[in-house]
Design an enzyme around this catalytic site. Structure first.
Site, PDB file in Angstrom:
ATOM      1  N   LYS A 161      24.059  33.848   9.971  1.00  0.00           N
ATOM      2  CA  LYS A 161      22.785  33.878  10.674  1.00  0.00           C
ATOM      3  C   LYS A 161      21.641  34.166   9.703  1.00  0.00           C
ATOM      4  O   LYS A 161      21.791  34.929   8.740  1.00  0.00           O
ATOM      5  CB  LYS A 161      22.801  34.969  11.753  1.00  0.00           C
ATOM      6  CG  LYS A 161      23.906  34.821  12.772  1.00  0.00           C
ATOM      7  CD  LYS A 161      23.789  33.546  13.578  1.00  0.00           C
ATOM      8  CE  LYS A 161      24.853  33.507  14.669  1.00  0.00           C
ATOM      9  NZ  LYS A 161      24.810  32.245  15.441  1.00  0.00           N
ATOM     10  N   ASP A 190      22.156  29.477  10.492  1.00  0.00           N
ATOM     11  CA  ASP A 190      21.836  29.383  11.918  1.00  0.00           C
ATOM     12  C   ASP A 190      20.745  30.398  12.237  1.00  0.00           C
ATOM     13  O   ASP A 190      20.955  31.613  12.099  1.00  0.00           O
ATOM     14  CB  ASP A 190      23.096  29.675  12.729  1.00  0.00           C
ATOM     15  CG  ASP A 190      22.879  29.588  14.230  1.00  0.00           C
ATOM     16  OD1 ASP A 190      21.746  29.302  14.665  1.00  0.00           O
ATOM     17  OD2 ASP A 190      23.860  29.804  14.970  1.00  0.00           O
ATOM     18  N   GLU A 216      20.729  25.281  11.661  1.00  0.00           N
ATOM     19  CA  GLU A 216      21.027  25.220  13.086  1.00  0.00           C
ATOM     20  C   GLU A 216      19.964  25.957  13.902  1.00  0.00           C
ATOM     21  O   GLU A 216      19.581  27.079  13.559  1.00  0.00           O
ATOM     22  CB  GLU A 216      22.403  25.849  13.318  1.00  0.00           C
ATOM     23  CG  GLU A 216      22.905  25.800  14.736  1.00  0.00           C
ATOM     24  CD  GLU A 216      24.342  26.264  14.832  1.00  0.00           C
ATOM     25  OE1 GLU A 216      24.714  26.799  15.898  1.00  0.00           O
ATOM     26  OE2 GLU A 216      25.103  26.097  13.849  1.00  0.00           O
ATOM     27  N   GLU A 242      23.623  23.604  21.299  1.00  0.00           N
ATOM     28  CA  GLU A 242      24.382  24.586  22.076  1.00  0.00           C
ATOM     29  C   GLU A 242      23.627  25.015  23.327  1.00  0.00           C
ATOM     30  O   GLU A 242      24.231  25.509  24.277  1.00  0.00           O
ATOM     31  CB  GLU A 242      24.719  25.814  21.225  1.00  0.00           C
ATOM     32  CG  GLU A 242      23.517  26.657  20.826  1.00  0.00           C
ATOM     33  CD  GLU A 242      23.902  27.856  19.983  1.00  0.00           C
ATOM     34  OE1 GLU A 242      24.063  28.949  20.556  1.00  0.00           O
ATOM     35  OE2 GLU A 242      24.036  27.698  18.765  1.00  0.00           O
ATOM     36  N   HIS A 292      30.376  23.398  19.796  1.00  0.00           N
ATOM     37  CA  HIS A 292      29.932  24.782  19.638  1.00  0.00           C
ATOM     38  C   HIS A 292      30.951  25.764  20.222  1.00  0.00           C
ATOM     39  O   HIS A 292      31.319  25.679  21.391  1.00  0.00           O
ATOM     40  CB  HIS A 292      28.587  24.944  20.361  1.00  0.00           C
ATOM     41  CG  HIS A 292      28.067  26.344  20.415  1.00  0.00           C
ATOM     42  ND1 HIS A 292      28.034  27.095  21.583  1.00  0.00           N
ATOM     43  CD2 HIS A 292      27.558  27.136  19.449  1.00  0.00           C
ATOM     44  CE1 HIS A 292      27.512  28.275  21.333  1.00  0.00           C
ATOM     45  NE2 HIS A 292      27.224  28.335  20.047  1.00  0.00           N
TER      46      HIS A 292
END
Length: 363
Positions: A161, A190, A216, A242, A292
């Site tokens: 992340k 992400d 992402e 997602e 996902h």
């Protein structure tokens, strides 16, 4: 055969590694469909944060009555059920419908004595996995240790992340992970919708030197125009999906040239039936597919795709890790690959009660 009854049960499991204060646990709604000959299929709806009881209520109060007496074929049923639920909007209604759809595919495959991938047409013997963590709240040393575990396990790619308040922290963390991975392992990043367009552009300038395989969800999931502009600017592939909830939204993003890799969550889009439609839409536009989460489900569907993809494995968040299975997992991850343990249907025995009485009542 037609549907005689639907049974649901809410299962809540605490995550072994918290996804942060807003997501310490996951929720599954186990869904069992009983046919009029007593045969059963098992699926599930899923939400990591909000709405579990609302999803169960949609299933119990609305869908159970709607599907009773209808043909058990999942593709026949899905469109009628989606129209029926549409007045309630998207999102939770699709999550609820997924539980029915998965259960019907499980039932159909069990009747044929096949796994769901075999029923749909298996195209891959196994599929690549990547290590994933909800780790923005980890301190840098903790993040390094997680990446070392993934490397030791043999993963060929990992995802972390980004989106700390100070971009310099993101740069430091991504640099540290790239150093541990070396040049040959994939690194995905992400942002979980944390940036606006100017911030995303600045972040791309700073993070591109670390060769991310994709960025992402940098923007809010519904910001179609923002993604269109960002992709024109970005040398890093843009991944999203997602939090897109139906084939029409995927169509819009693909048609706008706003995405390189779509990431449908099979439950959030409404089940296997719409997931397959999204896959074919993406293929006709040369857009990549990376399903996902939920490797016990995504891994099985990935085996049916024409082009190889990667399946996301979040550390210590599999169904077996969470204790929601009453039997073994239908998939096995060894090194960097996921393989199917070939069992009838979806092969998912979820922790449930009261099924014998339900079956007897339906016959």
């Amino acid at each position: 055969m037609s549907i005689a009854a639907v049974h649901t049960e809410l299962i809540t499991a605490r995550l072994l590694r918290s996804w942060g204060p807003e997501a310490p646990r996951n929720h599954l709604i186990a869904v069992t469909v009983v046919a009029d000959d007593g045969a059963t299929g098992t699926g599930f709806s899923w939400t990591p944060t909000i709405g579990a009881r609302a999803v169960q209520a949609l299933l119990d109060d609305d869908l159970a009555a709607f599907v009773r007496g209808r043909d058990e074929h999942p593709e026949v049923l899905w469109d009628d059920a989606w129209k029926f639920l549409h007045e309630g909007g998207t999102g939770l209604t699709g999550i609820a419908l997924a539980g029915i759809d998965l259960a019907l595919w499980d039932l159909r495959a069990r009747r044929a004595g096949l796994s769901v991938p075999a029923l749909l047409g298996r195209r891959q013997q196994d599929v690549a996995v990547y290590g994933s963590g909800v780790n923005l709240h980890y301190e840098l040393d903790e993040l390094r240790e997680q990446v070392r575990r993934w490397v030791a396990a043999g993963f060929g790619a990992v995802k972390i992340k980004v989106g700390r308040p100070d971009l310099r922290e993101d740069v430091e963390r991504v640099a540290a992970v790239r150093e541990l991975l070396g040049p040959d392992r994939g690194l995905m990043i992400d942002a979980n919708q944390r940036w606006d367009l100017p911030t995303a552009r600045r972040a791309l300038d700073a993070l591109e030197p670390f060769a991310p395989s994709w960025l992402e969800e940098p923007l809010r999931a519904d910001d179609l125009e923002g993604y269109r502009q960002l992709r024109r600017f970005s040398c890093v592939p843009i991944a999203l999906g997602e939090n897109l909830h139906n084939v029409y939204r995927f169509r819009d993003f693909i048609a706008a040239g706003a995405v390189d890799i779509v990431q449908p969550n099979i439950v959030r889009v409404g089940g296997i039936t719409p997931f397959r439609r999204i896959v074919e839409l993406a293929r006709t536009h040369n857009v990549g597919i990376a399903p996902h989460l939920l490797p016990e489900l995504s891994g099985q569907l990935a085996l049916t795709l024409a082009e190889p993809t990667m399946v996301e494995v979040v550390e210590d968040a599999g169904f077996a890790d969470l204790g929601v299975l009453a039997g073994p997992s239908p998939v096995r991850v060894t090194g960097s690959r996921l393989e199917l343990l070939d069992r009838p249907g979806l092969g998912l025995a979820l922790r449930q009660q009261a099924l014998p009485a339900l079956q007897e009542a339906a016959v």
